[in-house]
Design a protein around this motif. Structure first.
Motif, PDB file in Angstrom:
ATOM      1  N   GLY A 199      -0.350  27.447  13.998  1.00  0.00           N
ATOM      2  CA  GLY A 199      -1.409  27.728  14.952  1.00  0.00           C
ATOM      3  C   GLY A 199      -2.421  26.614  15.090  1.00  0.00           C
ATOM      4  O   GLY A 199      -3.245  26.637  16.011  1.00  0.00           O
ATOM      5  N   GLY A 200      -2.389  25.624  14.167  1.00  0.00           N
ATOM      6  CA  GLY A 200      -3.258  24.469  14.293  1.00  0.00           C
ATOM      7  C   GLY A 200      -4.359  24.402  13.269  1.00  0.00           C
ATOM      8  O   GLY A 200      -5.133  25.355  13.101  1.00  0.00           O
ATOM      9  N   LEU A 201      -4.446  23.302  12.557  1.00  0.00           N
ATOM     10  CA  LEU A 201      -5.486  23.079  11.560  1.00  0.00           C
ATOM     11  C   LEU A 201      -6.882  23.131  12.181  1.00  0.00           C
ATOM     12  O   LEU A 201      -7.828  23.671  11.579  1.00  0.00           O
ATOM     13  N   ARG A 264       3.975  17.264  15.808  1.00  0.00           N
ATOM     14  CA  ARG A 264       3.231  17.814  14.673  1.00  0.00           C
ATOM     15  C   ARG A 264       1.754  18.000  15.042  1.00  0.00           C
ATOM     16  O   ARG A 264       1.135  19.016  14.714  1.00  0.00           O
ATOM     17  N   VAL A 265       1.189  17.022  15.723  1.00  0.00           N
ATOM     18  CA  VAL A 265      -0.216  17.100  16.125  1.00  0.00           C
ATOM     19  C   VAL A 265      -0.426  18.250  17.104  1.00  0.00           C
ATOM     20  O   VAL A 265      -1.372  19.039  16.964  1.00  0.00           O
ATOM     21  N   VAL A 266       0.459  18.367  18.088  1.00  0.00           N
ATOM     22  CA  VAL A 266       0.319  19.423  19.097  1.00  0.00           C
ATOM     23  C   VAL A 266       0.467  20.803  18.474  1.00  0.00           C
ATOM     24  O   VAL A 266      -0.352  21.707  18.719  1.00  0.00           O
ATOM     25  N   GLY A 271      -2.758  22.826  17.607  1.00  0.00           N
ATOM     26  CA  GLY A 271      -2.277  24.157  17.974  1.00  0.00           C
ATOM     27  C   GLY A 271      -2.202  24.304  19.479  1.00  0.00           C
ATOM     28  O   GLY A 271      -3.002  23.718  20.228  1.00  0.00           O
ATOM     29  N   VAL A 272      -1.243  25.085  19.938  1.00  0.00           N
ATOM     30  CA  VAL A 272      -0.999  25.247  21.370  1.00  0.00           C
ATOM     31  C   VAL A 272      -2.232  25.808  22.073  1.00  0.00           C
ATOM     32  O   VAL A 272      -2.610  25.364  23.158  1.00  0.00           O
ATOM     33  N   GLY A 273      -2.901  26.786  21.447  1.00  0.00           N
ATOM     34  CA  GLY A 273      -4.070  27.395  22.071  1.00  0.00           C
ATOM     35  C   GLY A 273      -5.195  26.411  22.302  1.00  0.00           C
ATOM     36  O   GLY A 273      -5.809  26.382  23.381  1.00  0.00           O
ATOM     37  N   ILE A 486       8.008  27.503  17.581  1.00  0.00           N
ATOM     38  CA  ILE A 486       7.028  28.070  18.536  1.00  0.00           C
ATOM     39  C   ILE A 486       6.756  29.535  18.286  1.00  0.00           C
ATOM     40  O   ILE A 486       5.896  30.131  18.945  1.00  0.00           O
ATOM     41  N   ARG A 487       7.473  30.127  17.329  1.00  0.00           N
ATOM     42  CA  ARG A 487       7.337  31.568  17.074  1.00  0.00           C
ATOM     43  C   ARG A 487       5.925  31.917  16.642  1.00  0.00           C
ATOM     44  O   ARG A 487       5.295  31.173  15.888  1.00  0.00           O
TER      45      ARG A 487
END
Length: 487
Positions: A199-201, A264-266, A271-273, A486-487
């Motif tokens: 979900g992103g750091l 990895r960054v995205v 994170g996608v959001g 992407i899950r």
């Protein structure tokens, strides 16, 4: 599923590293030295494959070695995205090792021990990056990969080699020592950690929008191996290297490390959001669309076959980034599996360019009239790989491009659908004439005795062409891994 703790990610890095050491020790025993790379490649692939069932089931294989600072560890994690990259790299090293032996022996190249040792070390760095658990570990292996491939680029040690290798190292190390280092420092300052997080750091961090935007673009251009314009010029310059190195640069390790880092960054840093919320996805999509189209136009103008393939790679890498930043689940799957589809096809094309050079000494497409009748296996494989790059079924390229086009529709971005379609037309425009000239052009003066297939060069390229078709027919492994990302 709870993470599984295992030494296998470390073993995956250690095997090619030890192979490089063995190659150096066997410098004076050529036959034994040349056996090391294929055997190590098989062992590496077996280790990577042994982790696949756990990752396909939704788990991870973890190993923490030691801490550096609070929030910064030297650690490994085999997850779905890392497994895509590691599977491609380890599998293709097997055929690349065999091809390299045939190529280097046939041309009686100098410094073969250095070549094979650096080649093996580059695979250690690629797999280490694939299984990195955080940005710190990833960047360590990213830098190692730049350093160990530098001697491969200047292998011929002539003026052209030194010029190309200087541009190679200045672009890659210059970007990482300035832009990328700034991105890492800012990320650690904002989040207090460099770990990859589902979900992103940075997704839950309250930070100014302008600062996050700066950090994002520092990563995009700092990872210069992704070759997003204007950070692309190193890639055509590196074509002065021997063809097995070009295959390594374009298919097995180097450029794939670049786009892998961007993914990895995205997915795991922003994170996608957050990427969508900041409007970074659409901005990046326009940027990489420019790269896709302009690099294809450059490819059209190149008569040197390796240069044409190099600009094709610049274009095709941005397909992977485009799929990720469209932020549509289907498009993201297409971007991820294009890592494998492009790898299988592009390594075939470079193998074919090397086979042509070994057999005839020709580099320019305009000089290859009729060569397909002398090298039918080589040019047949070239044609199949070309169809994959264009996106013709049932090849691997069709599967990834199908998901990318569906994803652009799903995202409501018809402009990028147009980019994909125009790009495919341009792909056909610069690939198909090569096969046409080779099979239907008027033959030159060479006799059948002087231009013929070289078995240790031709067999690997036929194998990778077959892989391009097999992935198109049986894409489930990579699709399942992509779904896991992407899950």
């Amino acid at each position: 599923m709870d993470p599984m703790t295992s030494i296998r990610p470390l073993l995956a890095v250690a095997v090619p590293g030890l192979a490089a050491l063995a190659i150096l020790l066997l410098n004076n025993r050529e036959k034994l030295r040349d056996l090391v790379s294929p055997l190590a490649a098989i062992a590496l692939f077996a280790i990577v494959a042994s982790m696949a069932p756990t990752v396909l089931a939704g788990g991870t294989v973890d190993l923490r070695l030691f801490g550096i600072l609070p929030g910064i560890d030297f650690a490994f994690r085999a997850d779905a995205l890392g497994m895509v990259f590691a599977t491609v790299s380890s599998l293709l090293w097997i055929v690349a090792a065999i091809y390299s032996i045939g190529y280097m022996r046939h041309l009686k190249e100098h410094a073969q021990t250095r070549f094979f040792a650096c080649f093996a070390t580059s695979l250690a760095a690629a797999v280490g990056g694939a299984f990195a658990a955080n940005l710190f570990t990833l960047v360590i292996f990213y830098e190692v990969l730049s350093l160990v491939t530098y001697p491969l680029v200047y292998h011929h040690e002539d003026e052209e080699g030194w010029t190309g290798s200087r541009k190679y190292i200045v672009y890659l190390m210059g970007a990482s020592k300035s832009i990328l280092l700034a991105a890492l420092a800012l990320t650690y300052s904002i989040a207090g950690s460099l770990d990859f997080v589902e979900g992103g750091l940075l997704a839950r961090i309250n930070a100014p929008t302008a600062l996050l935007t700066v950090v994002y673009f520092c990563y995009l251009f700092g990872f210069a191996k992704a070759a997003v314009m204007p950070m692309h010029a190193w890639l055509p310059a590196a074509m002065v290297a021997p063809t097995p190195v070009s295959a390594l640069l374009h298919a097995v390790a180097v450029v794939k490390m670049g786009v892998f880092c961007v993914l990895r960054v995205v997915f795991h840093v922003f994170g996608v959001g957050l990427v969508g919320g900041l409007g970074l996805g659409i901005a990046t999509a326009y940027l990489v669309s420019f790269t896709i189209l302009m690099a294809s136009v450059y490819a059209l103008t190149r008569d040197d076959l390796k240069a044409r393939l190099a600009y094709s790679t610049v274009s095709q890498l941005s397909y992977i980034v485009l799929g990720a930043v469209l932020l549509s689940p289907v498009a993201m799957v297409g971007g991820i599996i294009h890592i494998a589809a492009h790898a299988f096809s592009k390594i075939t094309l470079f193998f074919c360019a090397g086979s042509i050079y070994c057999a005839s000494g020709k580099r320019n497409i305009s000089d290859m009239a009729g060569i397909g009748r002398r090298l039918p296996w080589t040019m047949g494989a070239f044609f199949i790989a070309s169809l994959s790059m264009i996106g013709v079924p049932p090849t691997a390229g069709f599967v990834s491009k199908w998901y990318l086009t569906l994803g652009s529709v799903e995202a409501g971005q018809t402009a990028f659908l147009t980019v994909l379609l125009v790009s495919s037309i341009l792909n056909a425009a610069y690939f198909l004439p090569v096969s046409y000239i080779a099979f239907f052009g008027t033959e030159t003066q060479e006799s059948p005795a002087t231009v013929r297939e070289i078995p240790m060069v031709a067999i690997p390229l036929v194998a990778t062409a077959i892989l391009s078709v097999l992935m198109g027919i049986f894409p489930d492994y990579f699709l399942t891994l992509a779904d896991g990302v992407i899950r």
